[in-house]
Design a protein around this motif. Sequence first.
Motif, PDB file in Angstrom:
ATOM      1  N   ASP A 202      18.717 -70.597  -3.071  1.00 26.97           N
ATOM      2  CA  ASP A 202      19.364 -71.559  -3.960  1.00 26.97           C
ATOM      3  C   ASP A 202      19.209 -71.180  -5.429  1.00 26.97           C
ATOM      4  O   ASP A 202      19.931 -71.705  -6.287  1.00 26.97           O
ATOM      5  N   LEU A 203      18.278 -70.280  -5.753  1.00 28.04           N
ATOM      6  CA  LEU A 203      18.020 -69.914  -7.138  1.00 28.04           C
ATOM      7  C   LEU A 203      18.871 -68.734  -7.606  1.00 28.04           C
ATOM      8  O   LEU A 203      18.828 -68.384  -8.786  1.00 28.04           O
ATOM      9  N   ARG A 204      19.658 -68.150  -6.723  1.00 26.73           N
ATOM     10  CA  ARG A 204      20.345 -66.905  -7.080  1.00 26.73           C
ATOM     11  C   ARG A 204      21.451 -67.108  -8.109  1.00 26.73           C
ATOM     12  O   ARG A 204      21.796 -66.175  -8.831  1.00 26.73           O
ATOM     13  N   ALA A 205      22.005 -68.291  -8.188  1.00 26.20           N
ATOM     14  CA  ALA A 205      23.066 -68.546  -9.163  1.00 26.20           C
ATOM     15  C   ALA A 205      22.556 -69.324 -10.376  1.00 26.20           C
ATOM     16  O   ALA A 205      23.353 -69.795 -11.190  1.00 26.20           O
ATOM     17  N   SER A 206      21.251 -69.434 -10.518  1.00 26.64           N
ATOM     18  CA  SER A 206      20.675 -70.278 -11.569  1.00 26.64           C
ATOM     19  C   SER A 206      20.636 -69.570 -12.915  1.00 26.64           C
ATOM     20  O   SER A 206      20.594 -68.336 -12.999  1.00 26.64           O
ATOM     21  N   ARG A 207      20.644 -70.381 -13.974  1.00 26.05           N
ATOM     22  CA  ARG A 207      20.368 -69.881 -15.323  1.00 26.05           C
ATOM     23  C   ARG A 207      18.872 -70.045 -15.569  1.00 26.05           C
ATOM     24  O   ARG A 207      18.281 -71.075 -15.235  1.00 26.05           O
ATOM     25  N   TRP A 208      18.276 -69.034 -16.204  1.00 24.60           N
ATOM     26  CA  TRP A 208      16.826 -68.982 -16.298  1.00 24.60           C
ATOM     27  C   TRP A 208      16.344 -69.070 -17.748  1.00 24.60           C
ATOM     28  O   TRP A 208      16.986 -68.579 -18.672  1.00 24.60           O
ATOM     29  N   ALA A 227      11.464 -59.788  -5.274  1.00 29.31           N
ATOM     30  CA  ALA A 227      11.028 -59.763  -3.879  1.00 29.31           C
ATOM     31  C   ALA A 227      11.832 -60.730  -3.017  1.00 29.31           C
ATOM     32  O   ALA A 227      11.854 -60.611  -1.780  1.00 29.31           O
ATOM     33  N   ASN A 228      12.493 -61.684  -3.678  1.00 34.08           N
ATOM     34  CA  ASN A 228      13.322 -62.654  -2.953  1.00 34.08           C
ATOM     35  C   ASN A 228      14.814 -62.457  -3.245  1.00 34.08           C
ATOM     36  O   ASN A 228      15.612 -63.387  -3.104  1.00 34.08           O
ATOM     37  N   ASP A 229      15.168 -61.238  -3.667  1.00 30.32           N
ATOM     38  CA  ASP A 229      16.568 -60.854  -3.920  1.00 30.32           C
ATOM     39  C   ASP A 229      17.241 -61.727  -4.962  1.00 30.32           C
ATOM     40  O   ASP A 229      18.409 -62.098  -4.835  1.00 30.32           O
ATOM     41  N   ILE A 230      16.494 -62.074  -6.005  1.00 28.01           N
ATOM     42  CA  ILE A 230      17.028 -62.885  -7.098  1.00 28.01           C
ATOM     43  C   ILE A 230      16.973 -62.063  -8.375  1.00 28.01           C
ATOM     44  O   ILE A 230      15.938 -61.459  -8.693  1.00 28.01           O
ATOM     45  N   ALA A 231      18.072 -62.024  -9.106  1.00 25.82           N
ATOM     46  CA  ALA A 231      18.134 -61.322 -10.389  1.00 25.82           C
ATOM     47  C   ALA A 231      18.409 -62.338 -11.488  1.00 25.82           C
ATOM     48  O   ALA A 231      19.196 -63.272 -11.302  1.00 25.82           O
ATOM     49  N   VAL A 232      17.735 -62.158 -12.638  1.00 24.57           N
ATOM     50  CA  VAL A 232      17.998 -63.007 -13.796  1.00 24.57           C
ATOM     51  C   VAL A 232      19.267 -62.495 -14.461  1.00 24.57           C
ATOM     52  O   VAL A 232      19.294 -61.406 -15.026  1.00 24.57           O
ATOM     53  N   GLY A 233      20.333 -63.257 -14.383  1.00 23.17           N
ATOM     54  CA  GLY A 233      21.618 -62.787 -14.866  1.00 23.17           C
ATOM     55  C   GLY A 233      21.964 -63.281 -16.256  1.00 23.17           C
ATOM     56  O   GLY A 233      21.094 -63.627 -17.061  1.00 23.17           O
ATOM     57  N   GLY A 234      23.247 -63.315 -16.562  1.00 22.61           N
ATOM     58  CA  GLY A 234      23.720 -63.750 -17.863  1.00 22.61           C
ATOM     59  C   GLY A 234      23.403 -65.209 -18.117  1.00 22.61           C
ATOM     60  O   GLY A 234      23.225 -65.998 -17.189  1.00 22.61           O
ATOM     61  N   GLY A 235      23.342 -65.562 -19.378  1.00 23.81           N
ATOM     62  CA  GLY A 235      23.030 -66.931 -19.756  1.00 23.81           C
ATOM     63  C   GLY A 235      21.564 -67.250 -19.765  1.00 23.81           C
ATOM     64  O   GLY A 235      21.175 -68.397 -19.998  1.00 23.81           O
ATOM     65  N   ALA A 236      20.718 -66.236 -19.504  1.00 21.95           N
ATOM     66  CA  ALA A 236      19.276 -66.469 -19.512  1.00 21.95           C
ATOM     67  C   ALA A 236      18.763 -66.561 -20.941  1.00 21.95           C
ATOM     68  O   ALA A 236      19.352 -66.010 -21.876  1.00 21.95           O
ATOM     69  N   VAL A 237      17.650 -67.255 -21.099  1.00 17.93           N
ATOM     70  CA  VAL A 237      16.990 -67.397 -22.398  1.00 17.93           C
ATOM     71  C   VAL A 237      15.571 -66.871 -22.278  1.00 17.93           C
ATOM     72  O   VAL A 237      14.831 -67.286 -21.375  1.00 17.93           O
ATOM     73  N   GLU A 238      15.200 -65.954 -23.152  1.00 17.36           N
ATOM     74  CA  GLU A 238      13.807 -65.505 -23.248  1.00 17.36           C
ATOM     75  C   GLU A 238      13.152 -66.264 -24.375  1.00 17.36           C
ATOM     76  O   GLU A 238      13.631 -66.254 -25.509  1.00 17.36           O
ATOM     77  N   SER A 239      12.040 -66.920 -24.091  1.00 20.39           N
ATOM     78  CA  SER A 239      11.415 -67.737 -25.120  1.00 20.39           C
ATOM     79  C   SER A 239       9.934 -67.907 -24.839  1.00 20.39           C
ATOM     80  O   SER A 239       9.521 -68.111 -23.700  1.00 20.39           O
ATOM     81  N   SER A 240       9.132 -67.852 -25.918  1.00 25.10           N
ATOM     82  CA  SER A 240       7.709 -68.177 -25.832  1.00 25.10           C
ATOM     83  C   SER A 240       7.418 -69.488 -26.555  1.00 25.10           C
ATOM     84  O   SER A 240       6.260 -69.838 -26.760  1.00 25.10           O
ATOM     85  N   ALA A 241       8.485 -70.223 -26.936  1.00 26.70           N
ATOM     86  CA  ALA A 241       8.341 -71.500 -27.639  1.00 26.70           C
ATOM     87  C   ALA A 241       8.319 -72.624 -26.613  1.00 26.70           C
ATOM     88  O   ALA A 241       9.364 -72.980 -26.042  1.00 26.70           O
ATOM     89  N   LEU A 242       7.163 -73.183 -26.370  1.00 29.78           N
ATOM     90  CA  LEU A 242       7.014 -74.168 -25.305  1.00 29.78           C
ATOM     91  C   LEU A 242       7.885 -75.399 -25.538  1.00 29.78           C
ATOM     92  O   LEU A 242       8.525 -75.905 -24.608  1.00 29.78           O
ATOM     93  N   ALA A 243       7.934 -75.901 -26.769  1.00 30.08           N
ATOM     94  CA  ALA A 243       8.729 -77.104 -27.046  1.00 30.08           C
ATOM     95  C   ALA A 243      10.210 -76.852 -26.761  1.00 30.08           C
ATOM     96  O   ALA A 243      10.903 -77.710 -26.185  1.00 30.08           O
ATOM     97  N   LEU A 244      10.721 -75.678 -27.149  1.00 33.30           N
ATOM     98  CA  LEU A 244      12.110 -75.335 -26.868  1.00 33.30           C
ATOM     99  C   LEU A 244      12.348 -75.239 -25.374  1.00 33.30           C
ATOM    100  O   LEU A 244      13.354 -75.757 -24.851  1.00 33.30           O
ATOM    101  N   ASN A 245      11.453 -74.586 -24.663  1.00 34.74           N
ATOM    102  CA  ASN A 245      11.626 -74.424 -23.221  1.00 34.74           C
ATOM    103  C   ASN A 245      11.697 -75.774 -22.514  1.00 34.74           C
ATOM    104  O   ASN A 245      12.546 -75.997 -21.644  1.00 34.74           O
TER     105      ASN A 245
END
Length: 326
Positions: A202-208, A227-245
């Motif tokens: 269910d996570l394969r189409a998710s935004r991360w 390991a579960n055949d899931i790739a982080v695709g487009g629309g992902a956000v990389e962030s170390s800002a906890l409040a934003l996350n």
Amino acid sequence: MQNNDPIERFFRSGLKLPHLRILVSLAELGQVTRVAAAFHVTQPAISKQIAEIEDALGVPVVNRVGNALELTGIGQVIVACGREVLRQIELARRDVSALASGTGGHVRVGAVVTIPEPLVANSVQLFIRRAPSASLSFAEATLDRLIKMLDDGDLDLALGRNRIPATQTTLRQEIVHREPFVFVVGAHHPLGDPDRQVTWADLRASRWITPMHGSPAYATLIETLGANDIAVGGGAVESSALALNIALIRSGDFVSILPMSIARPHVMRGGMCVLPLPPLEPLGEIVAYWRGDSSLPAAQLFYACLREVAGELMHDQTGAAGLDGS
């Protein structure tokens, strides 16, 4: 043998602390004018000190390149050792000051953003209560930055989420706390339906929302997803800002990971859901790092407070099982 006599005399009786401080500053600043400004003296005064070092040694420690100075190989050796000498002297000064005033002095602590707030806040409160004459500073940064600060002597203790292989560090490290690191979504996310049996598929189409690329947490997440055949695709956000996350997760569009202690209040208020998936075990540990040669009494006291608070939090966790959907 005769050529070594000036060098031996220099290190036996000619070397002075100002020499080390000037060469270390020169290595960092690169120009005599900047070193002079840092020491609040004139440029000729710094040049004279450098000349004294070279005259005493009988060999050059710098090369002049335009307006800048570059350390020779000999200069680099002196600077590398000099940094450690100056750091040990600073440690001795702090130890003597702390001992002279009881449990006093100043302790410097750092942590990655995902360390639970109660662990840090309660430890600080306990430390201040037990050492009212001591002071404390706190920095929040990525683990690689915290480790560098420890190596450079700018921190006494750091808290992170990953053990570092012994072959990669000389730092001491110890696990002080464990808690689940879980997958979460906002309460209005389709996967947040409490009646839905969520699987990895269910996570394969998710935004991360992921930790920053290159961080140990990012590597652990990507390895688990792969390991579960899931790739982080487009629309992902990389962030170390906890409040934003947290704000993005609560908006309902993203899947992410959080420590259970951080997710729990939002789950209880109805703004977030923990997915019924296995937690990320390697990130469930909270690790304390410190230099093996650190002996500051205030830092030792803070570490004792940290362990005491961690034990209390571990006991409290036993009453909060079930939020992870298990």
